[in-house]
Design an enzyme around this catalytic site. Structure first.
Site, PDB file in Angstrom:
ATOM      1  N   SER A 147       9.784  -4.747  -8.832  1.00  0.00           N
ATOM      2  CA  SER A 147      10.203  -3.617  -9.675  1.00  0.00           C
ATOM      3  C   SER A 147      11.596  -3.901 -10.219  1.00  0.00           C
ATOM      4  CB  SER A 147      10.250  -2.334  -8.841  1.00  0.00           C
ATOM      5  OG  SER A 147      10.831  -1.284  -9.593  1.00  0.00           O
ATOM      6  N   TYR A 160      12.452   2.738  -1.440  1.00  0.00           N
ATOM      7  CA  TYR A 160      11.686   2.019  -2.474  1.00  0.00           C
ATOM      8  C   TYR A 160      12.485   0.818  -2.982  1.00  0.00           C
ATOM      9  CZ  TYR A 160       8.831   1.242  -6.665  1.00  0.00           C
ATOM     10  OH  TYR A 160       8.029   0.686  -7.638  1.00  0.00           O
TER      11      TYR A 160
END
Ligand code: NDP
Length: 256
Positions: A147, A160
């Protein structure tokens, strides 16, 4: 005549979290390029529906497999199922992932663990599970889905971001370790895409604008099909001299 280097005919791909979102978009792209694709997630009916879509849209064979990547026994069963069905796994896409957004001090240890189990331990175990097969064949393509949040931070995403940063470094370390076996390991780092993972942003127009405004290319979220080209490239012979790379598909977010 030389074969087209992006051609995936004769290849078998296994995609975790392949039932919907970016995983499904990559499954469709790989099948369109000729691969047989196994899609895995926790819910078999959704995987079956996706596999049926792949068959009808591309004419290629597809397989649905139930697997929760937080469960080591299920990961081994998933890999065995694909090998029993097709005898080979050429491409593994570690895509299954979750994001839970909260202020740092409100995260429970259980939630932290859930994110780590899914986003890091799952890919770690999936790589281990395909290792004997890929190493014996001295051939393999592993694609991690990281990501932009593995490179930069935003508030309320501490676990995350930590998990995606770890995936990026796992990609580099494994790329070096398995290079002698001709197994490439690369990561795609998506920017914001219109999937269920961003359901919150789809409902909250202010939050949507906040994220979209950080995307130079069009001030918009990505369309899931915009990730397919890079997935096909990294899965194909065209990328055979590329390993340990973290490649953004983010409309320029990380360039700022
Ligand atoms: P979605 O929520 O749309 O889809 C997630 C997929 O993962 C589903 O197929 C889901 O199926 C599966 N999944 C979730 N948990 C598990 C589990 N424990 N075991 C097996 N499968 C699981 O997410 P996206 O498509 O948006 O995200 C895919 C990947 O891309 C993730 O790794 C995410 O972090 C990353 N990413 C996404 C971005 C975005 O903006 N969308 C941006 C940056 C990265 P099921 O529920 O049936 O298990």
């Amino acid at each position: 005549m030389k074969s087209y280097p992006f051609d995936l005919q004769q290849k078998v791909a296994l995609i975790t979290g392949g039932s919907r979102g970016l995983g499904k978009a990559m499954a469709l792209a790989l099948a369109t390029a000729g691969a047989r694709v196994a899609v895995a997630s926790r819910h078999l009916p959704t995987c079956e529906a996706t596999a049926e879509e792949l068959r009808s849209q591309t004419g290629r064979d597809a397989l649905a497999v139930a697997c929760d990547v937080t469960k080591p026994d299920q990961i081994h069963r998933m890999v065995d199922t694909v090998l029993e069905q097709w005898g080979q796994i050429d491409i593994l896409i570690n895509n299954a992932g979750i994001n839970i957004r909260q202020p740092m001090e409100t995260f429970s240890l259980e939630t932290w663990q859930q994110i780590m189990d899914t986003n890091i331990t799952g890919p770690f175990l999936c790589c281990q599970a395909v290792a004997p097969h890929m190493k014996a064949r001295r051939s393999g393509r592993i694609i991690m889905i990281g990501s932009i949040m593995g490179e930069v931070g935003l508030p309320h995403r501490v676990p995350y971001c930590a998990s995606k940063g770890a995936i990026h470094l796992m990609t580099k370390a494994l790329a070096i370790e398995w290079a002698p076996y001709n197994i490439t390991v690369n990561a795609i780092a998506p920017g914001p895409f219109m999937t269920d993972l961003n359901a919150q942003a789809r409902q909250d127009s202010e939050y949507f604008r906040f994220l979209a405004d950080r995307v130079p290319l069009g001030r918009r979220f990505g369309d899931p099909e915009e990730i397919g080209g890079l997935a096909v490239f990294l899965a194909s012979d065209a990328s055979r001299f590329i390993t340990g790379a973290i490649i953004p598909v983010d409309g320029g977010w990380l360039a700022q």
